[in-house]
Design a protein around this motif. Structure first.
Motif, PDB file in Angstrom:
ATOM      1  N   ILE A 142       0.847  -1.202   0.000  1.00 52.56           N
ATOM      2  CA  ILE A 142       0.000   0.000   0.000  1.00 52.56           C
ATOM      3  C   ILE A 142       0.876   1.243   0.000  1.00 52.56           C
ATOM      4  N   ALA A 143       0.567   2.179  -0.882  1.00 53.97           N
ATOM      5  CA  ALA A 143       1.247   3.479  -0.893  1.00 53.97           C
ATOM      6  C   ALA A 143       0.268   4.548  -0.437  1.00 53.97           C
ATOM      7  N   VAL A 144       0.767   5.492   0.327  1.00 57.79           N
ATOM      8  CA  VAL A 144      -0.021   6.657   0.728  1.00 57.79           C
ATOM      9  C   VAL A 144       0.519   7.857  -0.039  1.00 57.79           C
ATOM     10  N   TYR A 145      -0.366   8.538  -0.739  1.00 56.92           N
ATOM     11  CA  TYR A 145      -0.016   9.745  -1.483  1.00 56.92           C
ATOM     12  C   TYR A 145      -0.661  10.925  -0.758  1.00 56.92           C
ATOM     13  N   PRO A 146       0.095  11.563   0.150  1.00 52.92           N
ATOM     14  CA  PRO A 146      -0.481  12.639   0.949  1.00 52.92           C
ATOM     15  C   PRO A 146      -0.348  14.000   0.266  1.00 52.92           C
ATOM     16  N   GLY A 147      -1.253  14.899   0.590  1.00 54.35           N
ATOM     17  CA  GLY A 147      -1.165  16.255   0.078  1.00 54.35           C
ATOM     18  C   GLY A 147      -2.399  17.042   0.430  1.00 54.35           C
ATOM     19  N   SER A 148      -2.331  18.334   0.199  1.00 53.31           N
ATOM     20  CA  SER A 148      -3.523  19.149   0.442  1.00 53.31           C
ATOM     21  C   SER A 148      -4.491  19.026  -0.738  1.00 53.31           C
ATOM     22  N   PHE A 149      -3.953  18.877  -1.951  1.00 52.17           N
ATOM     23  CA  PHE A 149      -4.769  18.692  -3.154  1.00 52.17           C
ATOM     24  C   PHE A 149      -5.857  19.764  -3.252  1.00 52.17           C
ATOM     25  N   ASP A 150      -5.445  21.015  -3.050  1.00 51.06           N
ATOM     26  CA  ASP A 150      -6.385  22.145  -3.041  1.00 51.06           C
ATOM     27  C   ASP A 150      -6.050  23.126  -4.141  1.00 51.06           C
ATOM     28  N   PRO A 151      -6.398  22.808  -5.390  1.00 53.31           N
ATOM     29  CA  PRO A 151      -7.148  21.666  -5.867  1.00 53.31           C
ATOM     30  C   PRO A 151      -6.236  20.561  -6.411  1.00 53.31           C
ATOM     31  N   PHE A 152      -6.848  19.433  -6.706  1.00 50.57           N
ATOM     32  CA  PHE A 152      -6.197  18.298  -7.349  1.00 50.57           C
ATOM     33  C   PHE A 152      -5.905  18.686  -8.794  1.00 50.57           C
ATOM     34  N   THR A 153      -4.673  18.460  -9.243  1.00 51.77           N
ATOM     35  CA  THR A 153      -4.259  18.875 -10.594  1.00 51.77           C
ATOM     36  C   THR A 153      -3.963  17.672 -11.490  1.00 51.77           C
ATOM     37  N   ASN A 154      -3.729  17.950 -12.756  1.00 55.01           N
ATOM     38  CA  ASN A 154      -3.318  16.894 -13.675  1.00 55.01           C
ATOM     39  C   ASN A 154      -1.930  16.366 -13.330  1.00 55.01           C
ATOM     40  N   GLY A 155      -1.125  17.171 -12.663  1.00 49.94           N
ATOM     41  CA  GLY A 155       0.170  16.690 -12.177  1.00 49.94           C
ATOM     42  C   GLY A 155      -0.016  15.596 -11.138  1.00 49.94           C
ATOM     43  N   HIS A 156      -0.948  15.817 -10.212  1.00 44.77           N
ATOM     44  CA  HIS A 156      -1.264  14.787  -9.218  1.00 44.77           C
ATOM     45  C   HIS A 156      -1.791  13.530  -9.918  1.00 44.77           C
ATOM     46  N   LEU A 157      -2.688  13.738 -10.868  1.00 47.21           N
ATOM     47  CA  LEU A 157      -3.266  12.618 -11.617  1.00 47.21           C
ATOM     48  C   LEU A 157      -2.181  11.823 -12.336  1.00 47.21           C
ATOM     49  N   ASP A 158      -1.218  12.519 -12.913  1.00 42.46           N
ATOM     50  CA  ASP A 158      -0.118  11.860 -13.616  1.00 42.46           C
ATOM     51  C   ASP A 158       0.692  10.973 -12.667  1.00 42.46           C
ATOM     52  N   ILE A 159       0.969  11.451 -11.476  1.00 42.41           N
ATOM     53  CA  ILE A 159       1.721  10.657 -10.497  1.00 42.41           C
ATOM     54  C   ILE A 159       0.942   9.387 -10.152  1.00 42.41           C
ATOM     55  N   ILE A 160      -0.351   9.523  -9.897  1.00 44.11           N
ATOM     56  CA  ILE A 160      -1.181   8.355  -9.567  1.00 44.11           C
ATOM     57  C   ILE A 160      -1.250   7.390 -10.749  1.00 44.11           C
ATOM     58  N   ARG A 161      -1.449   7.908 -11.925  1.00 44.26           N
ATOM     59  CA  ARG A 161      -1.548   7.055 -13.126  1.00 44.26           C
ATOM     60  C   ARG A 161      -0.280   6.207 -13.281  1.00 44.26           C
ATOM     61  N   ARG A 162       0.867   6.813 -13.063  1.00 38.93           N
ATOM     62  CA  ARG A 162       2.127   6.104 -13.243  1.00 38.93           C
ATOM     63  C   ARG A 162       2.442   5.178 -12.070  1.00 38.93           C
ATOM     64  N   ALA A 163       1.973   5.503 -10.875  1.00 41.46           N
ATOM     65  CA  ALA A 163       2.221   4.658  -9.704  1.00 41.46           C
ATOM     66  C   ALA A 163       1.218   3.505  -9.611  1.00 41.46           C
ATOM     67  N   HIS A 164       0.085   3.654 -10.252  1.00 45.50           N
ATOM     68  CA  HIS A 164      -1.002   2.667 -10.151  1.00 45.50           C
ATOM     69  C   HIS A 164      -0.559   1.220 -10.361  1.00 45.50           C
ATOM     70  N   PRO A 165       0.248   0.910 -11.379  1.00 48.65           N
ATOM     71  CA  PRO A 165       0.642  -0.494 -11.573  1.00 48.65           C
ATOM     72  C   PRO A 165       1.672  -0.997 -10.548  1.00 48.65           C
ATOM     73  N   LEU A 166       2.244  -0.107  -9.761  1.00 49.92           N
ATOM     74  CA  LEU A 166       3.320  -0.487  -8.837  1.00 49.92           C
ATOM     75  C   LEU A 166       2.836  -0.963  -7.471  1.00 49.92           C
ATOM     76  N   PHE A 167       1.579  -0.681  -7.135  1.00 51.48           N
ATOM     77  CA  PHE A 167       1.073  -0.966  -5.795  1.00 51.48           C
ATOM     78  C   PHE A 167      -0.256  -1.701  -5.850  1.00 51.48           C
ATOM     79  N   GLU A 168      -0.529  -2.456  -4.797  1.00 46.49           N
ATOM     80  CA  GLU A 168      -1.813  -3.146  -4.700  1.00 46.49           C
ATOM     81  C   GLU A 168      -2.930  -2.173  -4.329  1.00 46.49           C
ATOM     82  N   GLU A 169      -2.547  -1.082  -3.663  1.00 45.15           N
ATOM     83  CA  GLU A 169      -3.513  -0.065  -3.264  1.00 45.15           C
ATOM     84  C   GLU A 169      -2.773   1.259  -3.122  1.00 45.15           C
ATOM     85  N   ILE A 170      -3.419   2.336  -3.551  1.00 43.78           N
ATOM     86  CA  ILE A 170      -2.894   3.683  -3.326  1.00 43.78           C
ATOM     87  C   ILE A 170      -3.979   4.466  -2.589  1.00 43.78           C
TER      88      ILE A 170
END
Length: 160
Positions: free
Chosen positions: A4-32
């Motif tokens: 499990i990975a935790v991706y912490p942040g304020s995300f105020d607001p959530f950006t495409n940069g944040h989305l890009d990090i999640i998209r690329r990390a998605h195959p690496l972990f069982e849960e984010i």
């Protein structure tokens, strides 16, 4: 133990940069877990509940993605969620200096938890929540920097 990975942040607001990090990390972990930090000393444009709702809509239908809120230290939250990984995105050298210092402190507090850094894609290396809010506040388009749901929410916030 589940990876499990935790991706912490304020995300105020959530950006495409944040989305890009999640998209690329998605195959690496069982849960984010996208962990929206609650900081009562910081003034936010969107409430934690609004941020969780928006991020939830962005990731609707994605397996392995959970959205949550937390207060306090990220390492304590990671322990609570049985995570051994803090996921962070880096845009520039200035991000690295700041994030590296935090990762060293986290390592002192919880040696069993590792920080994984992913470099921002060139397309998003300049995108920050602060800049996006400022541009949107002045009525300019941010559709290339944020998911549609976030862009719509920004428009509503600033058209009042």
């Amino acid at each position: 133990m589940k990876n499990i990975a935790v991706y912490p942040g304020s995300f105020d607001p959530f950006t495409n940069g944040h989305l890009d990090i999640i998209r690329r990390a998605h195959p690496l972990f069982e849960e984010i877990i996208i962990a929206v930090a609650i900081n009562s000393k910081k003034s936010s444009l969107f409430s934690p509940e609004e941020r969780v709702e928006m991020i939830g809509k962005v990731f609707k239908g994605w397996d392995k993605i959970k959205i949550d809120t937390f207060e306090g230290l990220t390492v304590d939250y990671c322990k609570e969620k049985n995570s051994r990984v803090i996921l962070r995105g880096l845009r520039a050298v200035t991000d690295f200096d700041y994030e590296y210092a935090i990762s060293l402190m986290n390592k002192k507090l919880a040696p069993e938890i590792e920080t994984y850094f992913l470099m921002a894609d060139n397309e998003y290396s300049f995108v920050s929540s602060t800049i996006v809010k400022e541009v949107a506040r002045h009525g300019r388009a941010v559709s290339n920097q944020v998911p549609d749901i976030v862009g719509d929410a920004l428009t509503k916030k600033f058209s009042v």
